[in-house]
Design an enzyme around this catalytic site. Structure first.
Site, PDB file in Angstrom:
ATOM      1  N   HIS A  99       4.082  -7.818  -7.296  1.00 44.32           N
ATOM      2  CA  HIS A  99       3.326  -8.809  -8.497  1.00 44.32           C
ATOM      3  C   HIS A  99       2.378  -9.538  -7.536  1.00 44.32           C
ATOM      4  O   HIS A  99       2.244 -10.682  -7.897  1.00 44.32           O
ATOM      5  CB  HIS A  99       4.355  -9.394  -8.987  1.00 44.32           C
ATOM      6  N   ASP A 122     -13.342   3.070   1.255  1.00 47.00           N
ATOM      7  CA  ASP A 122     -12.516   3.379   2.383  1.00 47.00           C
ATOM      8  C   ASP A 122     -11.141   3.885   2.055  1.00 47.00           C
ATOM      9  O   ASP A 122     -10.641   4.668   2.210  1.00 47.00           O
ATOM     10  CB  ASP A 122     -12.610   2.383   3.617  1.00 47.00           C
ATOM     11  N   TYR A 216     -11.989   7.057  11.236  1.00 50.16           N
ATOM     12  CA  TYR A 216     -11.528   5.908  11.447  1.00 50.16           C
ATOM     13  C   TYR A 216     -10.460   5.834  12.376  1.00 50.16           C
ATOM     14  O   TYR A 216      -9.329   6.537  12.115  1.00 50.16           O
ATOM     15  CB  TYR A 216     -11.464   5.056  10.463  1.00 50.16           C
TER      16      TYR A 216
HETATM   17  O1  LIG Z   1       8.787  -6.369 -12.032  1.00 54.78           O
HETATM   18  C1  LIG Z   1      10.104  -6.454 -12.210  1.00 54.78           C
HETATM   19  C2  LIG Z   1      10.635  -7.210 -13.369  1.00 54.78           C
HETATM   20  O2  LIG Z   1       9.511  -7.663 -14.203  1.00 54.78           O
HETATM   21  C3  LIG Z   1      10.831  -5.965 -11.307  1.00 54.78           C
HETATM   22  O3  LIG Z   1      10.420  -4.702 -10.691  1.00 54.78           O
HETATM   23  C4  LIG Z   1      10.747  -6.911  -9.921  1.00 54.78           C
HETATM   24  O4  LIG Z   1      11.395  -7.857 -10.476  1.00 54.78           O
HETATM   25  C5  LIG Z   1      11.755  -6.214  -8.763  1.00 54.78           C
HETATM   26  O5  LIG Z   1      12.872  -6.150  -9.458  1.00 54.78           O
HETATM   27  P1  LIG Z   1      14.159  -5.351  -8.526  1.00 54.78           P
HETATM   28  O6  LIG Z   1      14.618  -6.472  -7.548  1.00 54.78           O
HETATM   29  O7  LIG Z   1      13.554  -4.228  -7.602  1.00 54.78           O
HETATM   30  O8  LIG Z   1      15.101  -4.767  -9.338  1.00 54.78           O
END
Ligand SMILES: O=C(CO)[C@@H](O)[C@@H](O)COP(=O)(O)O
Length: 239
Positions: A99, A122, A216
């Site tokens: 995220h 690239d 590269y």
């Molecule tokens: O994106 C989300 C929830 O929105 C999940 O993929 C993220 O929190 C990671 O979860 P995990 O710990 O891999 O189960």
């Protein structure tokens, strides 16, 4: 095979540290997996476990339907999607989800990141595309990843209103794609605040992508060894 699985347990565990190092995750909001070559297995992190608590032993080994092969911790929420990608993309050896803030902000807007800097040509060979909104916990995100990247050279996709998924020939390459995705997401966002940006022409993108992917860095194999030897000899002459 158990030695191979242990190798990938160690590698996947270590690569989660790179998500922290490069500022790509908050709390536990990201995951890394690797295909175990020559098997129908993958290794992925356990769901919701703090990165500092991850160990090779805590990694979860699953089949390519995303089903754990051993009793124990529950695998990542995105296991079904990682597994879907591995089933549909035999060229993919690693999948990463983050995220990371700038790229996830782009995902929230639903706007692809345009290829307006050479770093994008690239690494991504064009824009970073946006995939469809999908709920979490099954393989629907995986379906969106595969569908969106069909015909794209990009190793990253912005899943709408969710975040980044990246792929690579191995897990390290997928982590690199996630790192570079956040880097260019930030740069292009800043550029757009400063003024107009202009896509690089298709021909130039092709040229840049080809150079970066094939020229590269340090050559591998005999050619690379010869050039490294020449470089070493040249340094000796300067002493
Ligand atoms: O994106 C989300 C929830 O929105 C999940 O993929 C993220 O929190 C990671 O979860 P995990 O710990 O891999 O189960």
């Amino acid at each position: 095979m158990s030695d191979m699985v242990e190798k990938y347990r160690r590698e996947v565990c270590e690569l989660h540290g790179e998500l922290i190092r490069w500022g790509l995750v908050a709390w536990t909001a990201g995951n890394v997996s690797a295909r175990v070559p020559g098997t129908d297995l993958m290794v992925i992190k356990p769901s919701g476990v703090s990165y500092e608590d991850l160990t090779p032993e805590s990694m979860v080994v699953c089949d390519l339907d995303g089903v754990p092969v051993d009793e124990g911790a529950s695998p990542s929420s995105d296991t079904g999607s990682h597994a879907y990608v591995y089933r549909r993309r035999p060229d993919v050896g690693g999948v990463v989800h983050t995220h990371s803030p700038y790229a996830t902000a782009w995902a929230a807007t639903g706007e692809p990141i345009p290829c307006v800097i050479t770093a994008m040509a690239d690494e991504f060979g064009g824009e970073i595309p946006v995939g469809p909104f999908a709920l979490i916990g099954d393989e629907s995100i995986g379906e969106g990843i595969v569908e969106t990247l069909e015909g794209s050279r990009s190793p990253a996709v912005l899943m709408r209103q969710h975040g980044v998924f990246s792929i690579g020939k191995d897990a390290k390459a997928a982590v690199k794609a996630a790192v570079m995705c956040e880097d260019v997401a930030r740069t292009v966002h800043i550029a757009k605040q400063m003024g107009a940006v202009e896509p690089i022409s298709g021909a130039d993108v092709d040229s840049l992508f080809d150079r970066y992917q094939n020229v590269y860095g340090q050559k591998k194999g005999p050619a690379g060894a010869a050039s490294r030897e020449r470089a070493g000899a040249a340094e000796g002459k300067d002493d």
